[in-house]
Design an enzyme around this catalytic site. Structure first.
Site, short mmCIF file in Angstrom:
data_model
loop_
_atom_site.label_atom_id
_atom_site.label_comp_id
_atom_site.label_asym_id
_atom_site.label_seq_id
_atom_site.Cartn_x
_atom_site.Cartn_y
_atom_site.Cartn_z
N SER A 201 0.82 -1.20 0.00
CA SER A 201 0.00 0.00 0.00
C SER A 201 0.86 1.26 0.00
O SER A 201 1.90 1.33 0.66
CB SER A 201 -0.90 0.01 1.24
OG SER A 201 -1.58 1.25 1.36
N TYR B 28 -2.27 5.05 -4.21
CA TYR B 28 -3.30 6.04 -3.94
C TYR B 28 -2.83 7.29 -4.68
O TYR B 28 -1.84 7.92 -4.31
CB TYR B 28 -3.42 6.32 -2.43
CG TYR B 28 -4.16 5.26 -1.67
CD1 TYR B 28 -5.45 4.88 -2.04
CD2 TYR B 28 -3.60 4.65 -0.55
CE1 TYR B 28 -6.15 3.92 -1.34
CE2 TYR B 28 -4.29 3.69 0.17
CZ TYR B 28 -5.56 3.33 -0.23
OH TYR B 28 -6.25 2.38 0.47
N THR C 121 -5.89 2.06 -6.85
CA THR C 121 -7.16 2.01 -6.12
C THR C 121 -8.03 3.20 -6.51
O THR C 121 -7.63 4.35 -6.36
CB THR C 121 -6.92 2.01 -4.60
OG1 THR C 121 -6.21 0.81 -4.26
CG2 THR C 121 -8.23 2.04 -3.84
N LYS D 150 -8.26 -1.23 -9.14
CA LYS D 150 -8.92 -1.87 -7.99
C LYS D 150 -10.12 -1.05 -7.56
O LYS D 150 -10.02 0.16 -7.35
CB LYS D 150 -7.93 -2.01 -6.83
CG LYS D 150 -8.48 -2.67 -5.59
CD LYS D 150 -7.36 -2.88 -4.57
CE LYS D 150 -7.86 -3.53 -3.30
NZ LYS D 150 -8.62 -2.60 -2.44
N HIS E 264 -13.51 -2.54 -1.35
CA HIS E 264 -12.60 -2.16 -0.27
C HIS E 264 -13.01 -2.81 1.05
O HIS E 264 -12.89 -2.23 2.12
CB HIS E 264 -12.57 -0.63 -0.10
CG HIS E 264 -11.21 -0.09 0.23
ND1 HIS E 264 -10.45 0.62 -0.65
CD2 HIS E 264 -10.49 -0.14 1.37
CE1 HIS E 264 -9.31 0.97 -0.07
NE2 HIS E 264 -9.31 0.52 1.16
#
Length: 388
Positions: A127, A152, A178, A261, A285
């Site tokens: 992440s 992100y 994402t 995603k 999520h």
């Protein structure tokens, strides 16, 4: 029987010496145990979901609506769970989903998870919101270990490019973008604790270590400019103005596979294909963003039908058991991303806890497949299932 399913035999053999597994082999029990060792804030962060948590419940309910129909006398003596997904060879169709701020679960955080994934040969998706930097996690993961990077997408495009350059240099081979977290959802468990770890400097390691970010806040982050750095993080974390046209920017700056995603609608899956994306991950999520949303498993067949063989479809949200994995594969996913169970394993046992979870779910998956009459993931199909 492969080494994956043989984990079961090793447990029984150790039992001859009165040695029992340190953690439950029923992974649904880990959440309750993790609650006993984590702070209320940390547990609420990992276990909580958006609003009334209806979407998280829907994710689990969706699995119960499908039942496996075992078939027999099919010679399942030799099984092979290996797959290749977006150019990455994997021993089984299970990846470790991107989970941020892992140091609130265990001091080693993502480093322990990376070591566990590397030891098991499974692909970890790191992440952007990790507690340790891109480079530190890559080192812990080990040379030759498969790893992907999750973005992100920040408002500052130079910062986004810097993240991608660093990830590529550190050996991350695929990019997961994402889509559903350009802003944080209404999450009562976190709100009731007034707890957002990022504002406490947790989960911002990739930002604070980044040269573009540091330049924007006047240099390396220290006590002197920490507040400025945190405010800059707040200003840049998400970008609600992004559109499908912006995906060309990512393609210009990443030369490997890209998967989106958060896709749940067939039309969005088609647009991903039109934009040249290599994969889509059907995900809500884990119920953390939209309360009352469609269960990811319910969305999966429509997305699979929409993209057919034009893109790779992966699945995320609600996986707890090996039979869950089998059901997602039967409905068309090429592989699944496991999330909360390994986070609970991390909380309960660090690296060893994560490896226990990974071994359990793979062993259960292989045994479920064999007992259902299939020997490879691509033999699972909608005909394997019936609606309950």
């Amino acid at each position: 029987m492969s080494a994956l399913a043989d984990f079961q035999n090793s447990i029984y053999l150790q039992g001859l010496g009165d040695v029992r597994p340190p953690l439950p082999t029923d992974l649904t029990k880990l959440e309750g145990l993790a609650e006993g060792v984590l702070s209320a804030q940390a547990f609420g962060y990992v276990a909580g979901s958006a609003g009334s948590e209806a979407t998280a419940r829907a994710n689990r309910d969706a699995f119960d609506r499908w039942r496996i129909v075992p078939r027999f006398l099919r010679d399942v003596a030799h099984r092979d769970l290996s797959v290749e997904v977006l150019g990455t060879a994997m021993p089984s169709p299970v990846l470790l989903a991107p989970i941020g701020v892992q140091s609130i679960f265990h001091p080693d955080g993502e480093l322990a998870t990376a070591r566990a994934a590397g030891a098991e040969g499974l692909t970890m998706v790191l992440s952007t919101a990790s507690s340790h930097s891109i480079e530190e996690v890559a080192e812990a993961n080990g040379d030759g270990a498969p790893r992907w990077y999750q973005l992100y997408w920040p408002k500052d495009r130079d910062l986004a490019v810097s993240f991608l350059v660093r990830a590529k240099a550190a050996g991350y081979t695929a990019l997961v973008v994402t889509l559903d977290t350009f802003t944080l959802a209404w999450r009562p468990r976190d709100l009731d604790q007034a707890y957002l770890p990022f504002l406490r400097g947790i989960g911002v390691a990739n930002y604070f270590s980044d040269p573009v970010f540091q330049k924007a806040v006047g240099g390396p982050v220290t006590d002197a400019n920490r507040d400025t750095a945190l405010l800059h993080w707040v200003a840049n974390f998400g970008n609600p103005s992004l559109t499908w046209d912006d995906l060309a920017f990512l393609r210009d700056h990443w030369d490997g596979p890209i998967a989106l995603k958060g896709v749940q609608h067939p039309d969005d899956a088609r647009r991903a294909v039109d934009a040249g994306m290599d994969g889509v991950i059907v995900s809500n999520h884990g119920g953390r963003q939209v309360d009352g949303a469609i269960a990811s498993l319910d969305a999966l067949p429509g997305v699979v039908d929409a993209v057919r063989d034009q893109a790779t479809v992966l699945f995320d949200s609600g996986i707890r058991t090996g039979s869950d994995v089998a059901k997602a594969l039967a409905l068309g996913a090429k592989a699944v991303l496991l999330a909360r169970p390994y986070a609970y394993g991390l909380a309960l046992g660090g690296q060893a806890g994560v490896q226990h979870v990974l071994r359990c779910i793979q062993a259960e998956l292989e045994l479920t497949m064999a007992l259902s009459g299939v020997t490879r993931p691509d033999e699972l199909s909608p005909e394997t299932l019936v609606r309950a």
